[in-house]
Design a protein around this motif. Structure first.
Motif, mmCIF file in Angstrom:
data_model
loop_
_atom_site.group_PDB
_atom_site.id
_atom_site.type_symbol
_atom_site.label_atom_id
_atom_site.label_comp_id
_atom_site.label_asym_id
_atom_site.label_seq_id
_atom_site.Cartn_x
_atom_site.Cartn_y
_atom_site.Cartn_z
ATOM 1 N N SER A 21 0.838 -1.202 0.000
ATOM 2 C CA SER A 21 0.000 0.000 0.000
ATOM 3 C C SER A 21 0.866 1.242 0.000
ATOM 4 N N VAL A 22 0.322 2.314 -0.573
ATOM 5 C CA VAL A 22 0.941 3.645 -0.530
ATOM 6 C C VAL A 22 -0.186 4.640 -0.310
ATOM 7 N N VAL A 23 -0.117 5.376 0.784
ATOM 8 C CA VAL A 23 -1.184 6.329 1.102
ATOM 9 C C VAL A 23 -0.568 7.650 1.544
ATOM 10 N N ASN A 24 -1.255 8.725 1.219
ATOM 11 C CA ASN A 24 -0.888 10.052 1.698
ATOM 12 C C ASN A 24 -1.769 10.394 2.893
ATOM 13 N N GLU A 25 -1.120 10.746 3.993
ATOM 14 C CA GLU A 25 -1.835 11.111 5.220
ATOM 15 C C GLU A 25 -1.361 12.498 5.646
ATOM 16 N N GLY A 26 -2.117 13.501 5.271
ATOM 17 C CA GLY A 26 -1.711 14.864 5.605
ATOM 18 C C GLY A 26 -0.422 15.212 4.904
ATOM 19 N N ALA A 27 0.583 15.586 5.673
ATOM 20 C CA ALA A 27 1.877 15.965 5.102
ATOM 21 C C ALA A 27 2.805 14.769 4.929
ATOM 22 N N GLU A 28 2.349 13.564 5.265
ATOM 23 C CA GLU A 28 3.190 12.382 5.201
ATOM 24 C C GLU A 28 2.714 11.422 4.109
ATOM 25 N N GLN A 29 3.647 10.627 3.630
ATOM 26 C CA GLN A 29 3.336 9.516 2.727
ATOM 27 C C GLN A 29 3.847 8.237 3.365
ATOM 28 N N ARG A 30 2.973 7.227 3.395
ATOM 29 C CA ARG A 30 3.311 5.973 4.043
ATOM 30 C C ARG A 30 3.225 4.832 3.033
ATOM 31 N N ALA A 31 4.164 3.895 3.145
ATOM 32 C CA ALA A 31 4.184 2.735 2.256
ATOM 33 C C ALA A 31 4.471 1.482 3.079
ATOM 34 N N GLN A 32 3.817 0.395 2.685
ATOM 35 C CA GLN A 32 4.023 -0.903 3.323
ATOM 36 C C GLN A 32 4.633 -1.859 2.310
ATOM 37 N N VAL A 33 5.687 -2.559 2.729
ATOM 38 C CA VAL A 33 6.371 -3.518 1.858
ATOM 39 C C VAL A 33 6.419 -4.866 2.558
ATOM 40 N N TYR A 34 5.968 -5.884 1.847
ATOM 41 C CA TYR A 34 6.042 -7.260 2.353
ATOM 42 C C TYR A 34 7.347 -7.873 1.873
ATOM 43 N N PHE A 35 8.233 -8.215 2.820
ATOM 44 C CA PHE A 35 9.512 -8.852 2.511
ATOM 45 C C PHE A 35 9.420 -10.346 2.786
ATOM 46 N N ASP A 36 9.830 -11.124 1.804
ATOM 47 C CA ASP A 36 9.919 -12.583 1.937
ATOM 48 C C ASP A 36 11.377 -12.946 1.692
ATOM 49 N N VAL A 37 12.100 -13.283 2.764
ATOM 50 C CA VAL A 37 13.560 -13.349 2.718
ATOM 51 C C VAL A 37 14.050 -14.711 3.178
ATOM 52 N N LEU A 38 15.071 -15.214 2.491
ATOM 53 C CA LEU A 38 15.819 -16.382 2.955
ATOM 54 C C LEU A 38 17.144 -15.894 3.502
ATOM 55 N N MET A 39 17.461 -16.251 4.741
ATOM 56 C CA MET A 39 18.713 -15.807 5.336
ATOM 57 C C MET A 39 19.203 -16.808 6.373
ATOM 58 N N ARG A 40 20.494 -16.742 6.616
ATOM 59 C CA ARG A 40 21.091 -17.421 7.767
ATOM 60 C C ARG A 40 21.394 -16.341 8.789
ATOM 61 N N GLU A 41 20.895 -16.534 9.994
ATOM 62 C CA GLU A 41 21.044 -15.492 11.007
ATOM 63 C C GLU A 41 22.293 -15.662 11.852
#
Length: 298
Positions: free
Chosen positions: A244-264
């Motif tokens: 999602s990408v939305v404008n809220e007043g003076a701000e812009q917000r975005a949500q990103v779904y990360f699907d990651v393979l990693m060794r911790e």
């Protein structure tokens, strides 16, 4: 013979405990596997993705693992066979009259158990002493964007993360402002994921602060108080989907779904599948993107 039998049972018990030790440890990645951010909703896990998304995740994981050589411990496919032979020898000696009374079978069994325990300890010690794989700043596999190299003294902000290719394309049409460049944003988001993880590995809070909001920095400092030693992660594959990408007043917000393979951690043999939603925010009037929260996917 009773002393030898007791000693044998103790060794077998110790070997079983060592074999049963888990291969996982507390998460070493940025955020420590917790949900947090500037809004209360970010502190709760996000809904699980749909069945189609889960299927595609499994397919990507299998494809990534297929590109890597199979890593087996020193015992590899031998551990189960050795354990079966030892168990078979013990059961056979009990059923067919040998029991613990014969010196020959007992000595062989005892030596076999000692060998098994010794090999297991050696394999675990060698795994911990092996050189650490490439961290989040190293060379990735598959189609993952190459992590941004540190550019001390160069430009900072979201713009310093651009300039790489292989941007992930949005998997679905979502509402967004007409002038929003989704490809460029996802390119920067993936760069930010790698750079922030690399900065966390080295405990570089100054670098993290360039791309994190005060709420995220508070959570990072709390994690640092719990995990003071530098970590070493290896990111194998990063997939990003804009939600999602939305404008809220003076701000812009975005949500990103990360699907990651990693060794911790370096000794982790099986990669972890990390699924998180990262919340980014910026001031519309020329502001740079900053991480404002991390939400775990249930």
């Amino acid at each position: 013979m009773k002393i030898k039998a007791i000693l044998t049972m103790l060794i077998m018990l110790a070997g079983a405990c060592i074999y049963a030790l888990p291969d996982t440890a507390d998460a070493a990645r940025l955020g420590g596997g917790r949900s947090f951010g500037s809004r209360p909703s970010m502190s709760q896990p996000a809904p699980a993705p749909s069945a189609m998304q889960r299927q595609s995740t499994q397919q990507r994981q299998q494809a990534a693992q297929a590109q890597q050589p199979q890593k087996k411990g020193f015992l590899g496919g031998m551990g189960g066979l050795l354990g079966g032979l030892l168990a078979g020898s013990l059961i056979g000696s009990l059923l067919f009259g040998g029991g613990f009374s014969g010196g020959g079978i007992m000595d062989i069994l005892l030596l076999g158990i000692l060998l098994f325990v010794g090999l297991k300890l050696f394999a675990r010690a060698r795994g911990k002493a092996s050189p650490a794989p490439a961290s989040a700043g190293g060379s990735p596999l598959g189609g993952m964007d190459a992590p941004m190299q540190r550019d001390d003294g160069a430009a900072t902000g979201w713009d310093s993360l651009s300039g790489q290719n292989s941007a992930a394309q949005p998997e679905a049409v979502i509402p967004m402002p007409a002038d929003f460049d989704a490809d460029e944003f996802l390119r920067g988001a993936k760069m930010a994921y790698n750079r922030l993880q690399a900065a966390w590995d080295s405990r570089d809070l100054n670098d993290i602060a360039q791309f994190a909001s005060p709420a995220v920095m508070e959570a990072v400092r709390q994690q640092l108080a719990e995990e003071t030693d530098p970590s070493k992660t290896e990111i194998l594959l990063v997939n990003a989907q804009l939600l999602s990408v939305v404008n809220e007043g003076a701000e812009q917000r975005a949500q990103v779904y990360f699907d990651v393979l990693m060794r911790e951690r370096p000794e982790q043999t099986t990669p972890s599948n990390v699924r998180e939603i990262w919340h980014f925010v910026r001031i519309l009037d020329g502001g740079t993107w900053k991480l404002d929260g991390i939400q775990q996917v249930a």
